[in-house]
Design an enzyme around this catalytic site. Sequence first.
Site, short mmCIF file in Angstrom:
data_model
loop_
_atom_site.label_atom_id
_atom_site.label_comp_id
_atom_site.label_asym_id
_atom_site.label_seq_id
_atom_site.Cartn_x
_atom_site.Cartn_y
_atom_site.Cartn_z
NE ARG A 33 -3.64 -21.15 9.17
CZ ARG A 33 -3.21 -21.78 10.26
NH1 ARG A 33 -1.92 -21.69 10.60
NH2 ARG A 33 -4.03 -22.47 11.03
CG ASP B 212 -2.49 12.00 12.66
OD1 ASP B 212 -2.94 11.50 11.61
OD2 ASP B 212 -3.04 12.95 13.24
NE ARG C 79 -13.12 9.33 7.64
CZ ARG C 79 -13.59 10.21 8.52
NH1 ARG C 79 -14.68 9.91 9.23
NH2 ARG C 79 -13.01 11.36 8.70
CB CYS D 46 -13.66 13.45 4.33
SG CYS D 46 -12.56 14.22 5.53
CB CYS E 139 10.05 15.08 -14.06
SG CYS E 139 9.49 15.22 -12.33
#
Length: 340
Positions: free
Chosen positions: A8, A56, A67, A184, A242
């Site tokens: 697909r 992580d 979530r 959060c 910058c």
Amino acid sequence: MENSRYSRQILFPPIGAEGQTRLGQARAAIVGMGALGTVLATQLVRAGVGFVRVIDRDIIEWSNLQRQSLYDEQDAAEGRAKAAAAAEKLRQANGDVEIEAVIEDVTWRNAERLLTDVDVILDGTDNFQVRYLLNDVAVKHNIPWSYGGAVSSYGTTAFFRPGDTACLVCLFGPDTAGGGHDTCDTVGVIAPVVSMVASLQVAEVLKYLTGNLAALNGGIVQMDVWQNEFHKRPLSAPKPECPCCQQRQFRALEQRMDGLTVSMCGRQTIQVRPAAGLGTPLAQMAARLAQFGEVRHNRDLLRCDLGNVQITLFADGRALIHGVEEEGIARSLYARYIGM
């Protein structure tokens, strides 16, 4: 079977068979396997990106399940390392993709080692200190990176291409502290905005990896899914003044900032990162700590329950001290039970 898996996606003309081949040869690194990272990784792996490194520093807790879509109740009950659990689930989704799990905190010490052998970097983090590191590495080594942020009901995303677009320092200045932002912890977050931001990030990455550069968004997208607000503003060219992308000053890498990371999203937790490694096998540490409380361990980490406080210790010596808010207390507990 491979053609059937991606049929697909191949039927989508901008990708086609050639684009699918390019995806299979591509390499990506995702920093942060929380809410954004789990969606990013799922979509990249299912799309057939050939190599995905998931990075992580954290473990899975119950507050994540609302979530963080790759994890389940057993993962939370066991307090598994996010990167290890994510890699296991992702391999079940697509065995053709090479997935590397890295259980580390991205710092100036390892950022270039972890992020310079890929074609694109994706931001699934929740703090600007790490994002400035990602930006420095991306600019220094000319690697595009996808910025994403989601908190409460609003989100932001942009796709940075060194030399073609402004960089993070162009937009926000060179202050690597990154304080003063909602998290959060303070305002919560709902899953729909996470999925939308991450999906937009992946869409840009797929465009880039398949060579559809003219289709790139070229802007900063901001949304509030609760208030039904969607905005896009152009991402400017690099700013001549910058200090990062024009003057080649990589302050986040060069300042060599270490120390404690406070307020891991979702609970009272302080990370202690000692200068030296652990120097003792986890199994030996588990036996030592068992006299103080219940200990569970595997090859990636151990967890010691001290009652009101819990310690999660990783093989590299890094620890999460759960149930405290003061850095001094966290350091003291680390020194008492693990040793500095």
